[in-house]
Design a protein around this motif. Structure first.
Motif, mmCIF file in Angstrom:
data_model
loop_
_atom_site.group_PDB
_atom_site.id
_atom_site.type_symbol
_atom_site.label_atom_id
_atom_site.label_comp_id
_atom_site.label_asym_id
_atom_site.label_seq_id
_atom_site.Cartn_x
_atom_site.Cartn_y
_atom_site.Cartn_z
ATOM 1 N N ASP A 149 0.806 -1.221 0.000
ATOM 2 C CA ASP A 149 0.000 0.000 0.000
ATOM 3 C C ASP A 149 0.838 1.271 0.000
ATOM 4 N N GLN A 192 -8.409 -1.227 0.343
ATOM 5 C CA GLN A 192 -8.388 -1.226 1.807
ATOM 6 C C GLN A 192 -9.494 -0.367 2.386
ATOM 7 N N SER A 193 -9.823 0.739 1.733
ATOM 8 C CA SER A 193 -10.915 1.573 2.246
ATOM 9 C C SER A 193 -12.227 0.790 2.234
ATOM 10 N N GLU A 194 -12.426 -0.017 1.189
ATOM 11 C CA GLU A 194 -13.619 -0.864 1.126
ATOM 12 C C GLU A 194 -13.561 -1.964 2.188
ATOM 13 N N ASP A 195 -12.401 -2.592 2.335
ATOM 14 C CA ASP A 195 -12.237 -3.657 3.327
ATOM 15 C C ASP A 195 -12.484 -3.158 4.746
ATOM 16 N N TYR A 196 -12.000 -1.940 5.053
ATOM 17 C CA TYR A 196 -12.119 -1.393 6.406
ATOM 18 C C TYR A 196 -13.400 -0.590 6.622
ATOM 19 N N HIS A 203 -14.269 2.463 5.432
ATOM 20 C CA HIS A 203 -14.179 3.917 5.551
ATOM 21 C C HIS A 203 -13.858 4.529 4.194
ATOM 22 N N GLU A 227 -8.337 6.554 3.962
ATOM 23 C CA GLU A 227 -7.279 5.576 3.752
ATOM 24 C C GLU A 227 -6.030 6.238 3.175
ATOM 25 N N THR A 264 0.406 3.617 15.791
ATOM 26 C CA THR A 264 -1.046 3.636 15.612
ATOM 27 C C THR A 264 -1.663 4.815 16.346
ATOM 28 N N GLU A 273 -3.638 7.904 14.461
ATOM 29 C CA GLU A 273 -5.031 8.207 14.780
ATOM 30 C C GLU A 273 -5.195 9.633 15.289
ATOM 31 N N ARG A 303 -12.983 7.551 11.311
ATOM 32 C CA ARG A 303 -13.649 6.327 10.822
ATOM 33 C C ARG A 303 -15.156 6.547 10.918
#
Length: 166
Positions: free
Chosen positions: A67, A113-117, A119, A124, A151, A155, A165
């Motif tokens: 990514d 990843q945006s679709e997977d998570y 948001h 992303e 992390t 955030e 999110r």
């Protein structure tokens, strides 16, 4: 000098809105301020999966797309040569002065990843950008403790930038 973002779009899979670049510039300022970095330049390039796959294979020996990749200008590996600049006077600066490094993001991976998570694509991209920035300035996530620190920092920056999110 200030903290600056230079960006380039080398893919045609997904559109990157100019308005979103302003959001990334805001993210850079927030992240820089939180880390005490007020000067420097970050080069951001958007690519597709094929390009980041090639870069990942060439520079990391990993034969698959990823990514985000970060290449810190100030990082010195054990096999890297030290670059020495000869200057006529102390006022002259080396051509790399202030460059923090390069961040390369696969927009295809970001979209997936945006679709997977669950948001937004923008969140992303913002996450990957701040993640890459933290790598440029020396953070890593090789163990659980270091990952927790990264992390939390990511955030906090995204919250301040309004990329929460949903």
């Amino acid at each position: 000098m200030s903290l600056r973002l230079e960006w380039n779009n080398e893919q045609d899979k997904l559109e990157i809105a100019e308005s979103f670049i302003a959001k990334l510039e805001q993210i850079l300022q927030i992240a820089g301020e939180s880390e005490g970095i007020t000067e420097g330049e970050v080069a951001l390039t958007f690519v597709d999966d094929a390009e980041i796959h090639q870069l990942n294979k060439e520079y990391r020996g990993i034969d698959r797309p990823t990514d985000v990749l970060s290449f810190a200008m100030l990082e010195e590996g054990e096999n890297e040569l030290e670059i020495v600049f000869e200057v006529e006077s102390e006022e002259e600066l080396d051509p790399f002065s202030g460059i923090l490094g390069d961040i390369i993001i696969s927009v295809e991976k970001a979209q997936q990843q945006s679709e997977d998570y669950g948001h937004s694509f923008e969140r992303e991209l913002g996450f990957l950008f701040v993640h890459g920035f933290l790598h440029l300035i020396g953070y890593d996530h090789q163990d659980e403790e270091a990952e927790a620190v990264m992390t939390a920092k990511q955030e906090a920056v995204l919250q301040k930038a309004g990329l929460v999110r949903t």
